[in-house]
Design an enzyme around this catalytic site. Structure first.
Site, PDB file in Angstrom:
ATOM      1  CE  LYS A   1      -2.169  -1.604   3.900  1.00  8.33           C
ATOM      2  NZ  LYS A   1      -3.030  -1.451   5.094  1.00  8.33           N
TER       3      LYS A   1
ATOM      4  CE  LYS B   1      -0.853   2.930   7.008  1.00 11.11           C
ATOM      5  NZ  LYS B   1      -2.229   2.606   7.333  1.00 11.11           N
TER       6      LYS B   1
HETATM    7  N1  C2G Z   1      -8.691   5.407  13.643  1.00 10.67           N
HETATM    8  C1  C2G Z   1      -9.577   6.250  14.303  1.00 10.67           C
HETATM    9  N2  C2G Z   1      -9.189   7.518  14.606  1.00 10.67           N
HETATM   10  C2  C2G Z   1      -7.954   7.958  14.276  1.00 10.67           C
HETATM   11  C3  C2G Z   1      -7.045   7.107  13.611  1.00 10.67           C
HETATM   12  C4  C2G Z   1      -7.444   5.819  13.301  1.00 10.67           C
HETATM   13  O1  C2G Z   1     -10.718   5.857  14.606  1.00 10.67           O
HETATM   14  N3  C2G Z   1      -7.607   9.253  14.592  1.00 10.67           N
HETATM   15  C5  C2G Z   1      -9.137   4.046  13.327  1.00 10.67           C
HETATM   16  C6  C2G Z   1      -9.144   3.755  11.832  1.00 10.67           C
HETATM   17  O2  C2G Z   1     -10.371   4.185  11.246  1.00 10.67           O
HETATM   18  C7  C2G Z   1      -9.012   2.235  11.808  1.00 10.67           C
HETATM   19  C8  C2G Z   1      -8.165   1.947  13.057  1.00 10.67           C
HETATM   20  O3  C2G Z   1      -8.230   3.123  13.880  1.00 10.67           O
HETATM   21  O4  C2G Z   1     -10.297   1.617  11.958  1.00 10.67           O
HETATM   22  C9  C2G Z   1      -6.717   1.662  12.713  1.00 10.67           C
HETATM   23  O5  C2G Z   1      -6.232   2.755  11.962  1.00 10.67           O
HETATM   24  P1  C2G Z   1      -4.887   2.524  11.086  1.00 10.67           P
HETATM   25  O6  C2G Z   1      -3.873   1.878  11.916  1.00 10.67           O
HETATM   26  O7  C2G Z   1      -4.591   3.808  10.391  1.00 10.67           O
HETATM   27  O8  C2G Z   1      -5.384   1.431  10.063  1.00 10.67           O
HETATM   28  P2  C2G Z   1      -5.716   1.611   8.519  1.00 10.67           P
HETATM   29  O9  C2G Z   1      -4.539   2.162   7.823  1.00 10.67           O
HETATM   30  O10 C2G Z   1      -7.001   2.312   8.439  1.00 10.67           O
HETATM   31  O11 C2G Z   1      -5.809   0.091   8.053  1.00 10.67           O
HETATM   32  O12 C2G Z   1      -7.888  -3.523   5.887  1.00 10.67           O
HETATM   33  C10 C2G Z   1      -8.049  -2.314   6.559  1.00 10.67           C
HETATM   34  C11 C2G Z   1      -6.742  -1.718   6.956  1.00 10.67           C
HETATM   35  O13 C2G Z   1      -5.875  -2.605   7.602  1.00 10.67           O
HETATM   36  C12 C2G Z   1      -7.022  -0.525   7.849  1.00 10.67           C
END
Ligand code: C2G
Length: 129
Positions: free
Chosen positions: A44, A46
């Protein structure tokens, strides 16, 4: 026993992550987390600050989390839901609608994202030092 599932990178664990995990756990009895591997993240474009093992170690310290497994690709969610007999898939609202295709297998709930905090912002601060 209601089983809840969520996915994420959970890099630089912060308040927004905690609020998601806390509310997800409140929806059931057991919380499963599909933690994205370093390889999946690089697909991704990332790069997390902490590697998979470090991110897994940090998540293991979170009382809401009961079980952690690898998230290796976008396609595994249906298999995971079946394998772990999941009742609810929970994701933050930035994913709104993206996983509705799974609503035939389990309930899909999007929780409001916690504003003002992100791993990206924290990483920028760390790298500025
Ligand atoms: N999240 C949140 N508030 C934030 C940051 C993140 O509610 N300020 C939530 C995101 O929406 C997600 C979870 O925390 O549900 C994890 O966020 P990330 O680690 O950024 O994960 P992401 O990149 O969204 O990966 O298949 C789906 C992916 O693996 C999701």
């Amino acid at each position: 026993m209601k089983k809840v599932l969520t996915y994420g990178t959970y890099d630089l664990l912060h308040y927004g992550h905690m609020e998601l995990l806390r509310r997800a756990k409140e929806l059931g009895d057991t919380l499963y987390v599909g933690l994205s591997t370093d390889e999946f993240n690089s697909s991704k474009n990332k790069v997390s600050y902490f590697n998979f093992e470090q991110r897994k170690q940090m998540l293991k310290g979170v009382k809401y989390v009961d079980f952690i497994f690898e998230e290796n690709d976008w396609e595994q969610k249906a298999r995971d839901i079946e394998q772990y007999d999941i009742d609810i898939l929970v994701m933050g609202s930035d994913w709104e609608g993206k996983f509705d295709y799974l609503s035939g297998l389990c309930e899909v709930i999007y929780l409001p994202r916690t504003e003002g905090v992100s791993s990206t912002k924290i990483k920028e601060i760390l790298q500025a030092d």
